[in-house]
Design a protein around this motif. Sequence first.
Motif, PDB file in Angstrom:
ATOM      1  N   GLY A 265      72.340  77.110  22.559  1.00 37.02           N
ATOM      2  CA  GLY A 265      72.018  77.420  21.173  1.00 37.02           C
ATOM      3  C   GLY A 265      70.528  77.595  20.969  1.00 37.02           C
ATOM      4  O   GLY A 265      69.725  77.457  21.905  1.00 37.02           O
TER       5      GLY A 265
ATOM      6  N   GLY B 125      70.228  74.291  14.976  1.00 34.33           N
ATOM      7  CA  GLY B 125      70.564  74.427  16.376  1.00 34.33           C
ATOM      8  C   GLY B 125      71.985  74.017  16.704  1.00 34.33           C
ATOM      9  O   GLY B 125      72.600  74.551  17.629  1.00 34.33           O
ATOM     10  N   ALA B 126      72.535  73.080  15.952  1.00 35.92           N
ATOM     11  CA  ALA B 126      73.908  72.629  16.195  1.00 35.92           C
ATOM     12  C   ALA B 126      74.931  73.717  15.885  1.00 35.92           C
ATOM     13  O   ALA B 126      76.056  73.686  16.399  1.00 35.92           O
ATOM     14  CB  ALA B 126      74.209  71.383  15.365  1.00 35.92           C
ATOM     15  N   CYS B 127      74.542  74.691  15.047  1.00 41.93           N
ATOM     16  CA  CYS B 127      75.454  75.758  14.630  1.00 41.93           C
ATOM     17  C   CYS B 127      75.155  77.117  15.260  1.00 41.93           C
ATOM     18  O   CYS B 127      76.019  77.997  15.249  1.00 41.93           O
ATOM     19  CB  CYS B 127      75.393  75.924  13.104  1.00 41.93           C
ATOM     20  SG  CYS B 127      76.023  74.528  12.155  1.00 41.93           S
ATOM     21  N   TYR B 128      73.945  77.281  15.774  1.00 46.35           N
ATOM     22  CA  TYR B 128      73.503  78.612  16.201  1.00 46.35           C
ATOM     23  C   TYR B 128      73.771  78.816  17.689  1.00 46.35           C
ATOM     24  O   TYR B 128      72.905  78.663  18.535  1.00 46.35           O
ATOM     25  CB  TYR B 128      72.013  78.790  15.877  1.00 46.35           C
ATOM     26  CG  TYR B 128      71.481  80.198  16.008  1.00 46.35           C
ATOM     27  CD1 TYR B 128      72.313  81.285  16.249  1.00 46.35           C
ATOM     28  CD2 TYR B 128      70.117  80.444  15.875  1.00 46.35           C
ATOM     29  CE1 TYR B 128      71.813  82.563  16.353  1.00 46.35           C
ATOM     30  CE2 TYR B 128      69.601  81.720  15.987  1.00 46.35           C
ATOM     31  CZ  TYR B 128      70.457  82.781  16.223  1.00 46.35           C
ATOM     32  OH  TYR B 128      69.949  84.050  16.335  1.00 46.35           O
ATOM     33  N   GLU B 129      74.990  79.183  18.016  1.00 47.76           N
ATOM     34  CA  GLU B 129      75.389  79.423  19.405  1.00 47.76           C
ATOM     35  C   GLU B 129      74.982  80.825  19.835  1.00 47.76           C
ATOM     36  O   GLU B 129      75.197  81.806  19.098  1.00 47.76           O
ATOM     37  CB  GLU B 129      76.902  79.263  19.555  1.00 47.76           C
ATOM     38  CG  GLU B 129      77.396  79.462  20.978  1.00 47.76           C
ATOM     39  CD  GLU B 129      78.900  79.272  21.108  1.00 47.76           C
ATOM     40  OE1 GLU B 129      79.392  79.202  22.241  1.00 47.76           O
ATOM     41  OE2 GLU B 129      79.581  79.178  20.052  1.00 47.76           O
TER      42      GLU B 129
ATOM     43  N   LYS C  72      71.254  72.669  22.593  1.00 47.82           N
ATOM     44  CA  LYS C  72      72.695  72.679  22.724  1.00 47.82           C
ATOM     45  C   LYS C  72      73.326  72.604  21.338  1.00 47.82           C
ATOM     46  O   LYS C  72      72.853  71.869  20.473  1.00 47.82           O
ATOM     47  CB  LYS C  72      73.173  71.491  23.567  1.00 47.82           C
ATOM     48  CG  LYS C  72      72.723  71.540  25.020  1.00 47.82           C
ATOM     49  CD  LYS C  72      73.372  72.683  25.776  1.00 47.82           C
ATOM     50  CE  LYS C  72      72.991  72.641  27.251  1.00 47.82           C
ATOM     51  NZ  LYS C  72      73.601  73.791  27.991  1.00 47.82           N
ATOM     52  N   THR C  73      74.402  73.354  21.145  1.00 42.08           N
ATOM     53  CA  THR C  73      75.109  73.304  19.871  1.00 42.08           C
ATOM     54  C   THR C  73      75.967  72.042  19.789  1.00 42.08           C
ATOM     55  O   THR C  73      76.050  71.265  20.740  1.00 42.08           O
ATOM     56  CB  THR C  73      76.028  74.527  19.698  1.00 42.08           C
ATOM     57  OG1 THR C  73      77.091  74.433  20.646  1.00 42.08           O
ATOM     58  CG2 THR C  73      75.264  75.820  19.900  1.00 42.08           C
ATOM     59  N   ARG C  74      76.621  71.887  18.680  1.00 37.54           N
ATOM     60  CA  ARG C  74      77.510  70.745  18.491  1.00 37.54           C
ATOM     61  C   ARG C  74      78.641  70.739  19.518  1.00 37.54           C
ATOM     62  O   ARG C  74      79.181  69.684  19.866  1.00 37.54           O
ATOM     63  CB  ARG C  74      78.075  70.803  17.067  1.00 37.54           C
ATOM     64  CG  ARG C  74      78.787  69.557  16.601  1.00 37.54           C
ATOM     65  CD  ARG C  74      79.109  69.619  15.131  1.00 37.54           C
ATOM     66  NE  ARG C  74      77.915  69.453  14.305  1.00 37.54           N
ATOM     67  CZ  ARG C  74      77.377  70.399  13.546  1.00 37.54           C
ATOM     68  NH1 ARG C  74      77.916  71.608  13.523  1.00 37.54           N
ATOM     69  NH2 ARG C  74      76.306  70.162  12.822  1.00 37.54           N
TER      70      ARG C  74
ATOM     71  N   ASP D 208      67.390  76.529  18.135  1.00 37.42           N
ATOM     72  CA  ASP D 208      66.847  75.859  16.956  1.00 37.42           C
ATOM     73  C   ASP D 208      65.493  76.496  16.691  1.00 37.42           C
ATOM     74  O   ASP D 208      64.470  76.049  17.193  1.00 37.42           O
ATOM     75  CB  ASP D 208      66.709  74.361  17.209  1.00 37.42           C
ATOM     76  CG  ASP D 208      66.256  73.593  15.966  1.00 37.42           C
ATOM     77  OD1 ASP D 208      65.742  74.232  15.023  1.00 37.42           O
ATOM     78  OD2 ASP D 208      66.403  72.361  15.947  1.00 37.42           O
TER      79      ASP D 208
ATOM     80  N   CYS E  25      70.763  73.349   6.589  1.00 37.10           N
ATOM     81  CA  CYS E  25      71.330  74.377   7.459  1.00 37.10           C
ATOM     82  C   CYS E  25      72.106  75.363   6.601  1.00 37.10           C
ATOM     83  O   CYS E  25      73.031  74.970   5.873  1.00 37.10           O
ATOM     84  CB  CYS E  25      72.239  73.758   8.510  1.00 37.10           C
ATOM     85  SG  CYS E  25      73.183  74.970   9.473  1.00 37.10           S
TER      86      CYS E  25
END
Length: 235
Positions: free
Chosen positions: A182, A152-156, A175-177, A184, A207
């Motif tokens: 985003g 989820g941190a990467c999947y915008e 929410k992404t980073r 997850d 990931c």
Amino acid sequence: MRVRRVVTTRAGGASRPPYDSFNLGDHVGDEEGNVFANRERLASELGLAQERLAWMEQVHGRTATVVDGTETRAAEATDALVTDKPGVALVVLVADCVPLLLADPEAGVVAAVHAGRVGARIGVVPAAVAAMRSLGAEPARIEALLGPAICGACYEVPADMAADVEKHVPGSACKTRQGTPGLDLRAGLWQQLAGLGVGRIGVDPRCTAEDKTLFSYRRDGTTGRIAGITWLEAA
């Protein structure tokens, strides 16, 4: 009955960049001979004949197909394979989507599911569980492994897309980073599996976008595919 599960990495194959090197996808532009060599090695490492590997033509749909090992080609237009035949290894290919491996050891039923954003949204996981139940599986006995996927941190994604997926697969929106909308998918699918009554759910936390030992379409664009494989070990 003993259930086997394997997740590959990108190391140890015959493919050249950008498919280096253990690419198992035959639909991504890699040389056919290299993919064949990699699939041969996969079967050898698993201790199975190559014809005992069951493949599917993944289309981001919700069709679940029951196979018995007599098939001579990949299952057409399907995103889940299910079997109750020992020694038939079900293969799902991914490069950011979630490879979901399911098993009811008591009933002797396994499934491999391609659960990307679209397939998850339209119900490929409930379809796979229903197909397993048609062969005698019970959700309370099913073991699930959510394999490596983009986190989820990467999947915008656009906000409206996140909201739409959340509506169909609650628990997916995040929410992404960077603090942007985003998804997850593994979190949402965990909740969906629990809601279906699946008794044991495990998550491989890797990931694909962050781990360079795995293929990632989001990170690299043109790239190969890793595999999630599951089968019932013949007595």
